[in-house]
Every structure is written in C-alpha cells, then in structure tokens.
Design an enzyme around this catalytic site. Structure first.
Site, PDB file in Angstrom:
ATOM      1  N   ALA A  65       6.583  11.665  -5.926  1.00  0.00           N
ATOM      2  CA  ALA A  65       7.237  10.878  -6.974  1.00  0.00           C
ATOM      3  C   ALA A  65       8.339  10.077  -6.305  1.00  0.00           C
ATOM      4  CB  ALA A  65       7.806  11.809  -8.037  1.00  0.00           C
ATOM      5  N   GLY A 108       4.416  14.958  -5.492  1.00  0.00           N
ATOM      6  CA  GLY A 108       3.607  14.421  -6.581  1.00  0.00           C
ATOM      7  C   GLY A 108       2.289  13.835  -6.087  1.00  0.00           C
ATOM      8  N   GLU A 111       0.098  16.712  -5.871  1.00  0.00           N
ATOM      9  CA  GLU A 111      -0.182  17.140  -7.248  1.00  0.00           C
ATOM     10  C   GLU A 111      -1.181  16.201  -7.928  1.00  0.00           C
ATOM     11  OE1 GLU A 111       4.042  17.272  -8.015  1.00  0.00           O
ATOM     12  OE2 GLU A 111       3.886  19.381  -8.609  1.00  0.00           O
ATOM     13  N   GLU A 131       9.169  19.496  -1.889  1.00  0.00           N
ATOM     14  CA  GLU A 131      10.289  19.325  -2.829  1.00  0.00           C
ATOM     15  C   GLU A 131      11.469  20.232  -2.503  1.00  0.00           C
ATOM     16  OE1 GLU A 131       7.075  19.644  -3.643  1.00  0.00           O
ATOM     17  OE2 GLU A 131       6.548  18.307  -5.309  1.00  0.00           O
TER      18      GLU A 131
HETATM   19  N1  DAK Z   1      10.135   8.244  -2.939  1.00  0.00           N
HETATM   20  C1  DAK Z   1      10.690   7.044  -2.680  1.00  0.00           C
HETATM   21  N2  DAK Z   1      10.551   6.392  -1.515  1.00  0.00           N
HETATM   22  C2  DAK Z   1       9.807   6.973  -0.559  1.00  0.00           C
HETATM   23  C3  DAK Z   1       9.190   8.234  -0.738  1.00  0.00           C
HETATM   24  C4  DAK Z   1       9.379   8.881  -2.001  1.00  0.00           C
HETATM   25  N3  DAK Z   1       8.787  10.049  -2.311  1.00  0.00           N
HETATM   26  N4  DAK Z   1       8.534   8.550   0.384  1.00  0.00           N
HETATM   27  C5  DAK Z   1       8.730   7.519   1.249  1.00  0.00           C
HETATM   28  N5  DAK Z   1       9.488   6.572   0.683  1.00  0.00           N
HETATM   29  C6  DAK Z   1       9.931   5.311   1.256  1.00  0.00           C
HETATM   30  C7  DAK Z   1      11.054   5.538   2.269  1.00  0.00           C
HETATM   31  O1  DAK Z   1      12.271   5.647   1.591  1.00  0.00           O
HETATM   32  C8  DAK Z   1      10.929   4.292   3.100  1.00  0.00           C
HETATM   33  O2  DAK Z   1      11.533   3.225   2.374  1.00  0.00           O
HETATM   34  P1  DAK Z   1      12.533   2.178   3.133  1.00  0.00           P
HETATM   35  O3  DAK Z   1      13.593   3.022   3.698  1.00  0.00           O
HETATM   36  O4  DAK Z   1      11.635   1.551   4.162  1.00  0.00           O
HETATM   37  O5  DAK Z   1      12.965   1.259   2.033  1.00  0.00           O
HETATM   38  C9  DAK Z   1       9.433   4.026   3.142  1.00  0.00           C
HETATM   39  O6  DAK Z   1       8.891   4.729   2.030  1.00  0.00           O
HETATM   40  C10 DAK Z   1       8.778   4.564   4.413  1.00  0.00           C
HETATM   41  O7  DAK Z   1       9.148   5.928   4.563  1.00  0.00           O
HETATM   42  P2  DAK Z   1       9.810   6.506   5.896  1.00  0.00           P
HETATM   43  O8  DAK Z   1      10.597   5.459   6.593  1.00  0.00           O
HETATM   44  O9  DAK Z   1      10.519   7.760   5.507  1.00  0.00           O
HETATM   45  O10 DAK Z   1       8.501   6.822   6.748  1.00  0.00           O
HETATM   46  P3  DAK Z   1       8.312   7.949   7.853  1.00  0.00           P
HETATM   47  O11 DAK Z   1       7.006   7.652   8.472  1.00  0.00           O
HETATM   48  O12 DAK Z   1       9.520   8.059   8.730  1.00  0.00           O
HETATM   49  O13 DAK Z   1       8.224   9.321   7.042  1.00  0.00           O
HETATM   50  C11 DAK Z   1       7.477  10.774   5.226  1.00  0.00           C
HETATM   51  C12 DAK Z   1       7.150   9.547   6.183  1.00  0.00           C
HETATM   52  C13 DAK Z   1       6.341  10.884   4.234  1.00  0.00           C
HETATM   53  C14 DAK Z   1       7.536  12.039   6.095  1.00  0.00           C
HETATM   54  C15 DAK Z   1       8.845  10.530   4.565  1.00  0.00           C
HETATM   55  O14 DAK Z   1       8.811   9.228   3.951  1.00  0.00           O
HETATM   56  C16 DAK Z   1       9.158  11.546   3.513  1.00  0.00           C
HETATM   57  O15 DAK Z   1       9.565  12.647   3.797  1.00  0.00           O
HETATM   58  N6  DAK Z   1       9.032  11.134   2.204  1.00  0.00           N
HETATM   59  C17 DAK Z   1       9.416  11.961   1.105  1.00  0.00           C
HETATM   60  C18 DAK Z   1       8.406  13.069   0.877  1.00  0.00           C
HETATM   61  C19 DAK Z   1       8.839  13.950  -0.289  1.00  0.00           C
HETATM   62  O16 DAK Z   1       9.865  14.615  -0.253  1.00  0.00           O
HETATM   63  N7  DAK Z   1       8.038  13.960  -1.343  1.00  0.00           N
HETATM   64  C20 DAK Z   1       8.295  14.731  -2.527  1.00  0.00           C
HETATM   65  C21 DAK Z   1       9.109  13.907  -3.497  1.00  0.00           C
HETATM   66  S1  DAK Z   1       9.536  14.839  -4.979  1.00  0.00           S
HETATM   67  C22 DAK Z   1       7.384  15.248 -12.311  1.00  0.00           C
HETATM   68  C23 DAK Z   1       6.451  14.463 -11.704  1.00  0.00           C
HETATM   69  C24 DAK Z   1       6.359  14.458 -10.325  1.00  0.00           C
HETATM   70  C25 DAK Z   1       7.239  15.203  -9.555  1.00  0.00           C
HETATM   71  C26 DAK Z   1       8.152  15.988 -10.196  1.00  0.00           C
HETATM   72  C27 DAK Z   1       8.245  16.021 -11.557  1.00  0.00           C
HETATM   73  N8  DAK Z   1       7.494  15.217 -13.716  1.00  0.00           N
HETATM   74  C28 DAK Z   1       6.686  14.348 -14.494  1.00  0.00           C
HETATM   75  C29 DAK Z   1       8.454  16.039 -14.383  1.00  0.00           C
HETATM   76  C30 DAK Z   1       7.178  15.099  -8.123  1.00  0.00           C
HETATM   77  C31 DAK Z   1       8.245  15.186  -7.316  1.00  0.00           C
HETATM   78  C32 DAK Z   1       8.130  14.766  -5.911  1.00  0.00           C
HETATM   79  O17 DAK Z   1       7.091  14.341  -5.462  1.00  0.00           O
END
Ligand code: DAK
Length: 257
Positions: A65, A108, A111, A131
C-alpha cells in the site's frame, strides 16, 4: 473516466489488468485500488471476459500500500477512507483471477496476489509482509491468507521478521502455482487464464466459489455448498452440451447458459 493507474487489455476472453505506477513500484494508493476493483467488477459483468490476469511490471508486482498516503493518517481518517471495503469487493468477483508476479510483491502487494485465485511467479519474484518494519502489521488479509496458504510456522516467521521469501520458496510452500523464467511469466499466466476462459463459465464460477468455501467454512457447510452447486449445474445448457458431447465423441460448444 480514463484509468490512470490500471491499464486494461483484452485478448480473446482474457482481460489483463496492469498496475501502472512504475516509479512508485506500483504502490497501491486509493485511486489505483479503486480503478482496479471497478475494472474487476466490470469484467465480472462482461460475458466476453472469461478470466482475468492482474500484473505489474518486471521490477514490481506491487511494493505494498502507498506508505506516503498512510503515514500521517489518524485512525479516524483510516476508518473513513474505508479502503478495506474496496479490498473486500475483490472477494466478490466470480471469475477466476490470476496474479502474474515479477519482482516485489510486498505488504499489500503480497496480499493482493493472495486475494487472487492463483499466482504465476517469475523467478525474480519475492513475496513478503514487511509491515512490521514500518511499525504496523498486515492489514489487508496477510495474517489470514498467508497462514492458510503456507501454515502457521512460516507465516509467523514472515509476518514477525518482515523477511521476504523467494519465488522458489513460495513454490515449495504452496503459495504460488508455478515459477517460470522472467521472460515468460506474463505469457504463462495468460495461457493459464486462456485455458480456464475456454471452460463452461457457470461451472467455472461455481467451482471457484466452492474451492474458496473450503478455506473459510467447516467441511460440512463446504460439502453442502458443493452439492447444491453441483445440482444447480444440471439446470444449465452447458451441462447438457458437455455430457452429450462426451457421449457423441465430439468437442462441446459452451454457451455460458
Ligand atoms: N509506498 C509508497 N512508495 C513506495 C512504496 C510504498 N509501499 N514502495 C516503494 N515506493 C517508492 C519509493 O518511495 C521510491 O520513491 P521515490 O523516492 O523514488 O520518490 C520508489 O518507490 C522506488 O523505491 P526505492 O527507491 O525504495 O527502491 P529500492 O529498489 O531501493 O527498494 C523496496 C525497493 C521494495 C525494497 C523498497 O521500496 C521498500 O522497502 N518499499 C516498501 C515496502 C513495504 O514496506 N511495503 C509494505 C507497505 S505497508 C489496508 C490495505 C493495505 C495495507 C494495509 C491496510 N487496509 C485497506 C486497511 C497494506 C499495507 C502495506 O502494504
């Protein structure tokens, strides 16, 4: 309205929906999810569509997400956005949905892939629920669907450590249907979708529902559902056609009725 974040392309009876925020690794913001769910519901109503493939790009299926959209939200704002209602609508889709996953399927993204009916993964895919590392936990079905798919021990490890697993590990654990080279993951998913789209549509719909029941009900209730669905199919022209074609040693022609 023209979609911004979800591109749709139909080839014969297969609709491919491509998540399209490549710079943000297809992070699932509200607008993207809303476009995706609307496209799925439209496909569900469209008799020309037999099955759906959801994909991203080679680098990411979806990295979760959109963290920026959630970062400063209050609980009340999260509640009022009611994004979960959007996610819940995916469960109501009657046609089979296949996730074609390459690269990151995190949070997400993982998911969403698990909310689909099958997953075809590229060798480069990784699946994770990270997360915990941003101070929360899975919120769109991760603790439930992952546990049902791979069992308590490994689900607990993934959710509590945030460590992703590779496509090969996901295959061994039964999370994905198959792992294929990166060059062909989308074609493989589309081929599977095509095969299913060539089957009698009402039987496909009821069979999908019935398999899904197995995950969230008792065996007795599930068997009851299966039996009723089975009998129901004897009211379709396709059942008559399928069985007659067998007896007459010819290929059936499905009508979807
Ligand atoms: N959200 C927003 N931006 C994201 C993102 C994310 N989840 N993942 C990556 N990006 C963006 C980065 O911020 C970056 O943007 P700029 O800085 O270039 O503007 C761009 O994508 C490229 O990412 P990186 O520079 O970080 O790329 P790397 O190759 O260095 O790293 C990575 C790739 C996948 C390891 C890293 O981007 C990362 O760790 N991303 C976050 C992964 C994460 O934590 N995902 C879980 C998010 S929480 C719900 C519905 C859904 C959910 C919950 C509740 N309800 C309906 C209640 C779900 C929650 C989640 O998914």
């Amino acid at each position: 309205m023209e979609n911004r974040y979800v591109l749709a392309e139909r080839s014969e009876r297969v609709l491919v929906l491509r998540l399209n925020r490549p710079k943000q690794l297809n992070a699932l913001n509200t607008e993207l999810m809303s476009e995706l769910v609307s496209a799925l519901e439209e496909a569900d109503r469209d008799p020309e569509v037999g099955s759906v493939v959801i994909t991203g790009d080679e680098r990411a299926f979806a990295a979760g997400a959109d963290i920026r959209e959630m970062a400063e939200a209050s609980p009340a704002e999260m509640l009022l956005r009611n994004n979960l209602a959007l996610w819940d609508r995916i469960q109501g889709i009657g046609k089979p949905i296949i996730a074609a996953v390459s690269g990151y399927a995190l949070g997400g993204g993982c998911e969403l892939a698990m909310a689909c009916d099958m997953i075809v993964a590229s060798e480069t895919a990784s699946f994770g629920q990270p997360e915990i590392d941003i101070g929360v936990m899975p919120g769109a079905g991760g603790t439930q669907r992952l546990t049902r798919a791979i069992g308590k021990a490994r689900a607990m490890e993934m959710v509590l450590t945030g460590r992703p697993i590779t496509a090969r590990e996901a295959l061994e654990l039964g999370l994905v249907n198959r792992v294929v080279p990166r060059e062909v993951y989308l074609e493989e998913a589309a081929a599977l979708a095509r095969e299913i789209a060539s089957k009698p549509p009402i039987a496909v719909r009821l069979a999908k529902q019935s398999v899904r029941r197995a995950l969230d009900t008792t065996i007795d209730t599930g068997l009851e559902f299966e039996r009723r669905a089975f009998y129901m199919l004897f009211s379709t022209e396709d059942q008559k056609e399928g069985m007659r074609a067998f007896v007459e040693k010819r290929r059936p022609e499905w009508k979807g009725r």
